[in-house]
Design a protein around this motif. Structure first.
Motif: not given
Ligand SMILES: [Zn+2]
Length: 166
Positions: A35, A94, A96, A104, A107
């Motif tokens: 990531e 970011h 994934h 998520s 996140d």
């Molecule tokens: Zn994430």
């Protein structure tokens, strides 16, 4: 590549080619890719935010295939440097390792914390997640407000050309 336009409630969001190119460079195309992420900077006009630049991952970040922990000291340095250039911190991004990315729980908690703890005049900050599919399907964009509201941005057509520059 063309700039991407989104609508989140009444707010128009534009992500310029320069920022999209940064996302594309770090897309997790292979199983071993880690990531990556960074911050979003741009301009704020009433009803319209433009993401002009996305910063890339830095040496101090911790990166795995399923996680990205940015170097917070470097982030503050970036915020200061862009402020000098008249660009505002608008949020984080970011990657994934999924086609159409979704945030998520971690996140969501992270961006909520940033909104709460930062001193700023904006109604909220953006969370941008870069998946493997082509944009806009492969791009999650949402605005997270101080009141805890989450507005997902939907892909939209650009405004009349005179208004869409840059
Ligand atoms: Zn994430």
């Amino acid at each position: 590549m063309e700039a991407a336009n989104f609508l989140a409630g009444n707010l128009r969001l534009r992500v310029t080619v320069k920022a999209l190119q940064t996302f594309t460079a770090y897309r997790q195309k292979r199983f071993y890719n880690r990531e990556a992420g960074g911050q979003l900077f741009g301009t704020v006009r009433s009803g319209k935010w433009t993401v002009l630049e996305a910063t890339g991952p830095r040496k101090g970040d911790r990166r795995t295939r399923f996680g990205f922990w940015p170097d917070r000291a470097s982030e503050q340095q970036e915020i200061n440097a862009f402020h000098v250039r008249g660009l505002t911190y608008l949020g984080d991004w970011h990657t994934h390792p999924e086609e159409q990315p979704r945030p998520s729980p971690r996140d969501l908690a992270t961006i909520a914390g940033i909104v709460r703890e930062s001193r700023h005049q904006l109604p909220g900050f953006l969370l941008c997640i870069v998946g493997r599919a082509q944009f806009p399907a492969g791009l999650w964009l949402s605005i997270h407000t101080l009141s805890g509201e989450i507005k997902k941005a939907e892909a939209a057509l650009p405004l009349a050309s005179a208004e869409t520059n840059p």
